[in-house]
Design an enzyme around this catalytic site. Structure first.
Site: not given
Ligand code: FAD
Length: 613
Positions: A464
């Site tokens: 979220e």
């Molecule tokens: C158990 C679980 C349940 C989930 N359920 C859902 C679901 O039901 N539906 C759904 O759509 N998604 C879901 N998600 C996805 C979740 O919303 C994403 O994991 C989250 O948005 C982060 O994306 P990412 O994992 O690709 O990490 P990334 O976006 O790659 O981020 C990795 C790190 O880099 C940092 N970062 C990235 N971009 C920036 C920036 N521009 N500036 C500064 N820092 C940055 C982040 O803060 C983070 O610390 C779920 C995830 C998990 C683990």
């Protein structure tokens, strides 16, 4: 120890939720109806959720090649939840709802989050159906949303992709019109979707007759390319099994396939999936055709390009829900460690003459450091619960208040929502860590529940909107929007509490400290943006979020203390005033260090070249 007295105190003594009964929408409600909802949820959580929290952690969902298998306890718990009517609690009577204030709904759901967050109580299904009630056509509401409210279908939110998490503008799932007459489908303009969605919670299971995926995808332009940016994102209903206009399953499986289950650190009672849309595993024929082909059938919700706007419509409530889950996991650890500390004998008191080994051991709750850890947990978790309920009350104000009050509530929610989501995610997780510490070595084993609470809670800083993304949203958008009016409104509310507290001798010193903290946050906000350069301002967005959050929590505690202080003497009153004092003495002073790097636009982290790490 029961959560209920704290919930009742916050709802009735502090927030005066009964005043909502004067609103037309809630006129049929009374203290009795609110209590009946809370009683029912407390009972179901106690009987159907809490006893199975460890079981769902150890019996992770598994795929037998055809179906995803979950423990019977999960089926039973979710059925009981659906039968309680909570899935549609806030909806109109006309569609089978209870017209319950959101504040009471959020409080009632807290019992499930505390008993077993990972079994899940329908937050996704309710969010999905609420979105359709706001943006869907009449038939989309009838066929999909109402069947979700009844518990017959369940819902998901499919935003993330393997390469697009925080950056949703990079969503690559494609949606192309399904044939000539695509716009004439009674269920909504019909498209074929192809793409991969990662991390989808509750994406595959046998808990309900059907799963209704809400999917973000892009419609290619005439050149076949996907439009760049978030403005190119549209929203689609993609049912796992196709449904007729009468709401009955047609017997055809849609082309949505489970590519794999993710094996998570915690929250293991809920499946988490990688879903392939439209890869051809389940070819499906369009209506009127006998030719089955690849491509998941999806019905557009709203206009093309408005997908994210529709999704974000429900965001405040979704984020309050995440904050509440984090809070209640912290609370579960607090109660468990309090119970443990009251029973574990270890060590002897140190008097002026040292320790006397001939004396019996004392219980660890008698050691000052253990009390510190317990009071920290209490101040984090009960403070966070108060914040979540305050925000929930603002949601009710936004929906049912007069025009000015509703608009103020909207703006306050804009500013407070990043805090409501992020503060408990960080500090109630810290509470879980302290709960492990109180248990000593036993806390580090799976014989006690506290390590699971920590693992379950670790998710909340990630989904979220990650912590970092929430921090940037606060500093780059929320405190600046509408010429800083949201921040001014919040400052007005904080100052109103300060003015009341300054009259109370026991609280006056805290009121002064809060006034100074508020001034520091205001000055740091200006200093961060002094160069007008986002690179300077946002380099320390997370320390800003931490300081802002601690200031908000200090305000919440001071306001709660005003109510507590006016009550007759009792252990609960003593505890609330002590938690307030703890927060002001041990926590609020931390904001100085956080705001120092914000105000000086410190570039220590931002400017370090990659090679130097
Ligand atoms: C158990 C679980 C349940 C989930 N359920 C859902 C679901 O039901 N539906 C759904 O759509 N998604 C879901 N998600 C996805 C979740 O919303 C994403 O994991 C989250 O948005 C982060 O994306 P990412 O994992 O690709 O990490 P990334 O976006 O790659 O981020 C990795 C790190 O880099 C940092 N970062 C990235 N971009 C920036 C920036 N521009 N500036 C500064 N820092 C940055 C982040 O803060 C983070 O610390 C779920 C995830 C998990 C683990």
């Amino acid at each position: 120890m029961s959560l209920r007295p704290t919930v009742d105190f916050l709802l009735h003594d502090w927030l005066n939720v009964g005043s909502l009964q004067q609103r037309e929408r809630f006129a049929d409600h009374s203290r009795e109806t609110f209590d009946a909802v809370l009683d029912t949820c407390e009972r179901i959580a106690r009987e159907k959720y809490a006893p199975f929290n460890r079981l769902v952690d150890t019996q992770e969902p598994h795929f037998d090649g055809e179906r995803v298998i979950l423990p019977q306890a999960t089926h039973d718990a979710q059925r009981a939840y659906a039968e309680s009517g909570m899935l549609s609690a806030a909806q109109d009577y006309g569609v089978g709802g209870m017209q319950l204030p959101y504040t009471v709904e959020a409080a009632a759901n807290a019992f499930f989050a505390m008993a077993s967050v990972s079994i899940g109580s329908g937050m996704l299904t309710t969010g999905n159906a609420n979105l359709l009630m706001a943006h869907g056509t009449e038939l989309q509401k009838q066929v999909f949303a109402l069947n979700e409210f009844s518990g017959r279908f369940s819902g998901t939110m499919c935003l993330s992709e393997p390469q697009a998490g925080s950056s949703l503008s990079d969503v690559a799932t494609r949606a192309v019109p399904d044939g000539e007459g695509f716009e004439a489908d009674p269920l909504g303009p019909r498209y074929r979707l192809k793409g991969n969605k990662m991390w989808i919670s509750a994406g595959e299971h046998e808990l309900t007759e059907n799963i209704i995926h809400l999917v973000l995808a892009k419609i290619p332009g005439p050149d076949g390319k996907l439009p760049p940016g978030v403005k190119g994102i549209s929203l689609f209903i993609v049912p796992k099994k196709l449904v007729g206009t009468d709401g009955q399953l047609t017997g055809a499986r849609n082309d949505v396939a489970l590519a794999g289950l993710n094996h998570k650190c915690g929250w293991r009672g809920t499946t988490n999936t990688l879903l392939n849309f439209g890869e051809g595993k389940y070819p499906v024929a369009s209506p009127g055709s006998t030719q089955a082909e690849a491509g998941a059938i999806g019905y557009r919700v709203g206009q093309p390009g408005e997908g994210l706007r529709c999704m974000f419509h429900m965001m405040n409530e979704a984020r309050i829900g995440v904050g509440m889950a984090a809070t209640m996991l912290g609370m579960a650890g607090y109660h468990a460690s309090l119970d443990y500390a009251r029973n574990r004998p270890q060590g002897r008191p140190v008097g002026p003459g040292g320790k006397d080994p001939a004396q019996p051991q004392i219980r660890i709750i008698e050691h000052a450091d253990v009390k510190r850890m317990l009071l920290a947990q209490k101040s984090y978790c009960e403070g966070a619960l108060a914040l979540e309920l305050y925000c929930a009350r603002l949601v009710d104000e936004q929906h049912t208040g007069g025009p000015q009050a509703a608009d103020e509530a909207r703006l306050l929610l804009e500013v407070l929502t990043p805090i409501a989501k992020s503060w408990p995610s960080e500090w109630c997780l810290e509470a879980n860590s302290l709960a492990i510490q109180v248990h000593g070595g036993y806390g580090y084993t799976r014989d006690f529940p506290v390590e699971q609470y920590w693992r379950d809670n670790r998710l909340n800083m990630i989904h979220e909107g990650t912590h970092g993304i929430q921090a940037m949203d606060l500093l780059a958008r929320k405190v600046l929007m509408e010429n800083g009016r949201g921040l001014q409104l919040l400052a007005g509310r904080i100052n109103a509490t300060i003015e009341r507290a300054i009259q109370v001798p026991e609280l006056a010193v805290h009121a002064n400290a809060l006034g100074q903290a508020l001034a520091q946050v205001g000055a740091a906000t200006k200093a961060a943006w002094a160069t007008g350069n986002p690179t300077d301002a946002l380099a320390n967005a997370v320390p800003y979020l931490q300081a802002f959050g601690h200031t908000v929590l200090a305000w919440i505690w001071l306001d709660v203390a005003l109510t507590a202080q006016a009550a007759p003497d009792s252990p609960a009153r003593t505890g609330r005033l002590a938690a307030t004092r703890f927060f002001f003495h041990y926590e609020l002073p931390k904001i100085g260090a956080w705001l120092q790097v914000v105000s000086s636009r410190d570039q220590t982290c931002a400017a370090l070249p990659e090679e130097a790490f």
